[in-house]
Design a protein around this motif. Structure first.
Motif, PDB file in Angstrom:
ATOM      1  N   ILE A  95       0.865  -1.188   0.000  1.00 53.17           N
ATOM      2  CA  ILE A  95       0.000   0.000   0.000  1.00 53.17           C
ATOM      3  C   ILE A  95       0.899   1.235   0.000  1.00 53.17           C
ATOM      4  O   ILE A  95       1.745   1.392   0.894  1.00 53.17           O
ATOM      5  N   THR A  96       0.727   2.066  -1.002  1.00 57.43           N
ATOM      6  CA  THR A  96       1.451   3.340  -1.063  1.00 57.43           C
ATOM      7  C   THR A  96       0.444   4.468  -1.207  1.00 57.43           C
ATOM      8  O   THR A  96      -0.551   4.347  -1.924  1.00 57.43           O
ATOM      9  N   VAL A  97       0.698   5.571  -0.515  1.00 67.39           N
ATOM     10  CA  VAL A  97      -0.225   6.705  -0.495  1.00 67.39           C
ATOM     11  C   VAL A  97       0.501   7.952  -0.988  1.00 67.39           C
ATOM     12  O   VAL A  97       1.713   8.112  -0.756  1.00 67.39           O
ATOM     13  N   PRO A  98      -0.226   8.840  -1.673  1.00 67.59           N
ATOM     14  CA  PRO A  98       0.431  10.074  -2.140  1.00 67.59           C
ATOM     15  C   PRO A  98       0.724  11.066  -1.022  1.00 67.59           C
ATOM     16  O   PRO A  98       1.687  11.829  -1.110  1.00 67.59           O
ATOM     17  N   GLN A  99      -0.081  11.060   0.013  1.00 65.56           N
ATOM     18  CA  GLN A  99       0.118  11.957   1.150  1.00 65.56           C
ATOM     19  C   GLN A  99       0.229  11.113   2.422  1.00 65.56           C
ATOM     20  O   GLN A  99      -0.758  10.550   2.895  1.00 65.56           O
ATOM     21  N   HIS A 100       1.438  11.008   2.900  1.00 73.44           N
ATOM     22  CA  HIS A 100       1.659  10.164   4.070  1.00 73.44           C
ATOM     23  C   HIS A 100       1.146  10.844   5.322  1.00 73.44           C
ATOM     24  O   HIS A 100       1.327  12.051   5.521  1.00 73.44           O
ATOM     25  N   GLY A 101       0.514  10.059   6.191  1.00 70.65           N
ATOM     26  CA  GLY A 101      -0.058  10.607   7.407  1.00 70.65           C
ATOM     27  C   GLY A 101       0.918  10.760   8.537  1.00 70.65           C
ATOM     28  O   GLY A 101       0.571  11.310   9.587  1.00 70.65           O
ATOM     29  N   GLY A 102       2.136  10.278   8.373  1.00 68.86           N
ATOM     30  CA  GLY A 102       3.144  10.438   9.417  1.00 68.86           C
ATOM     31  C   GLY A 102       3.390   9.199  10.243  1.00 68.86           C
ATOM     32  O   GLY A 102       4.360   9.142  10.994  1.00 68.86           O
ATOM     33  N   LYS A 103       2.527   8.163  10.152  1.00 69.36           N
ATOM     34  CA  LYS A 103       2.696   6.931  10.916  1.00 69.36           C
ATOM     35  C   LYS A 103       2.570   5.723  10.002  1.00 69.36           C
ATOM     36  O   LYS A 103       1.911   5.785   8.959  1.00 69.36           O
ATOM     37  N   GLU A 104       3.219   4.654  10.410  1.00 73.88           N
ATOM     38  CA  GLU A 104       3.096   3.387   9.706  1.00 73.88           C
ATOM     39  C   GLU A 104       2.822   2.285  10.720  1.00 73.88           C
ATOM     40  O   GLU A 104       3.339   2.297  11.842  1.00 73.88           O
TER      41      GLU A 104
END
Length: 480
Positions: free
Chosen positions: A233-242
């Protein structure tokens, strides 16, 4: 124990089988002595349960004998004085056939005038020496059989029983096992070499031979597989946590703006708010049932101990999600108490969910004073709203949060506030929807719920998505 008075000379030299019960077992051997006074009988070269005893002679008391039988076995050499040489040690097989003479129940070795309280034993009496079943005929038959089975007429006989059961019984059973000698046979160099090289090493003596194909266990995959990609899963805007799942798949968090775009795109494709509420209600109620004990708690035989769940809901979409969860819990005979204050204006989704809930359960309160004072089994928190964080300042919110923190029941928060918003209710579990939001730093255990968004909808907002749920609809997330 009383039996027929028989001369000791008639017993000596005969092969008998003595059954002493389950504790002592069965003995066979040649009668060496009979003592009338002490009521004992001795056997020479005895066998115990088919195995030769290390003792040369064993003596039995009449009190221990349950059954005594004569065996149809003759000595294979002549006695001294017969003119055919000196006597040698007799041999017999303990599993030989019994004689076909009559079975009688008589005592052992004393006169008939004495009495005893013990039960008589069974003795298989052999026929007289002059009859057709006597020793002479038996010796002739045995001699004939020994010649036919490979023996000689003048030498020692070898019966069929000797060939089948006689081998190995003369070994010393009490000899100590040679551990050092057996350990010397272990080739440690070859074994450790095979372990270090992954099972492909061979013994030095077989290095030039053709190698055999490797064998696999039942749980090993023999097919060539591609390496596992854990970041699916890759996102264009990372939320800061994984986060990561139990199987190691990476699940990144998304910002609240990207989350809103994702839900808007799903609604355009037909995944309406009502359908999402139903999906969230089913998944969250299933998680709540598991936390309550599942099949160990909710059984037909446990009606008097139904769990009690309190849902704290507000006048927003998060509150409607909690009301949907309450309805599904009430359908499963859970004691549900819904807290929803009387608001002047509520969203349409909340009103419709309340109407459905009222068809299932009527336990709805609008004041904190109506909630239980004793601890309940579970509290589900749906008070927070992403769009209007100012609700936290209102009195009804503060009262509900204080009640949840003072009640000693564990708390499950559904779709709680994002990072930057203070978590008023201390939750033990947190349930995120679709993809996790950047939650505030707490000790809460994070879970992820599948709300049924299609893969193409993720791609429309720029998210490369492969489902991490597998066969489940709710999975735990861990901080790497």
């Amino acid at each position: 124990m009383i039996i027929v008075n028989i001369m000791a000379a008639d017993w000596l030299g005969n092969v008998v089988s003595i059954n002493c019960g389950l504790t002592l077992g069965v003995y066979q051997g040649e009668v060496s002595s009979v003592d009338h006074a002490s009521q004992t009988i001795s056997l020479r070269q005895p066998y115990h349960n088919g195995v030769k005893c290390p003792l040369p002679e064993v003596t039995f008391s009449a009190m221990d004998i349950k059954e005594l039988k004569f065996l149809d076995i003759q000595k294979t050499v002549n006695k001294p004085g017969s003119g055919q040489g000196a006597a040698t040690e007799p041999s017999f097989i303990p599993s030989a056939r019994h004689s076909q003479s009559n079975r009688v129940t008589q005592p052992l070795v004393t006169s008939s005038s004495s009495q005893s309280s013990t039960a008589p034993i069974t003795i298989l009496r052999r026929a007289p020496a002059g009859s057709s079943n006597g020793r002479g005929a038996s010796q002739a038959t045995q001699k004939k059989n020994s010649v036919r089975n490979g023996g000689t007429a003048g030498g020692p006989t070898k019966t069929k029983d000797d060939e089948c059961f006689g081998g190995g019984t003369d070994d010393n059973m009490d000899a100590d096992f040679d551990f050092e000698g057996n350990l010397a046979l272990f080739d440690k160099v070859a074994v450790f070499s095979k372990i270090e090289k992954g099972g492909r090493a061979q013994h030095p003596s077989t290095q030039g031979a053709e190698q055999k194909p490797l064998s696999y266990r039942h749980d090993q995959n023999i097919l060539e597989v591609k390496p596992v990609i854990y970041r699916q899963i890759t996102v264009p805007q990372h939320g800061g946590k994984e986060y990561c799942t139990d199987s190691g798949l990476v699940v990144p968090s998304v910002t609240y703006e990207l989350h809103k775009r994702l839900l808007a795109a799903a609604e355009r494709w037909g995944l309406s708010l009502e359908r999402r509420l139903e999906m969230i209600g089913v998944c969250s109620s299933q998680m709540a049932l598991t936390l309550l004990g599942g099949p160990n708690r909710l059984t037909p035989k446990n009606v008097h101990q139904r769990p009690t769940v309190v849902l704290l809901c507000g006048p927003h979409i998060q509150g409607a999600q909690g009301i949907s969860c309450a309805r599904h819990l009430a359908n499963r005979e859970v004691e549900v108490i819904l807290f929803l204050p009387n608001f002047v204006k509520m969203q349409e989704s909340v009103t419709s969910e309340v109407q459905l809930y009222s068809r299932t359960s009527s336990k709805q309160v609008a004041s904190i004073k109506e909630l239980p004072t004793s601890p309940v089994d579970l509290v589900i928190n749906c008070l927070d709203c992403h769009e209007n964080p100012l609700l936290r300042e209102q009195s009804w919110y503060q009262s509900a949060a204080d009640w949840a923190n003072q009640n000693r029941a564990p708390v499950l928060s559904i779709d709680p506030g994002i990072s930057g918003q203070h978590q008023t209710v201390e939750a033990k579990w947190t349930l995120s929807l679709g993809l996790p939001l950047p939650l505030a730093e707490t000790e809460s255990r994070v879970y992820l719920c599948d709300i049924g968004i299609p893969k193409s909808v993720f791609q429309e907002v720029g998210i490369d998505y492969r489902s991490p749920f597998g066969c489940k609809f709710v999975i735990p997330l861990h901080t790497p």
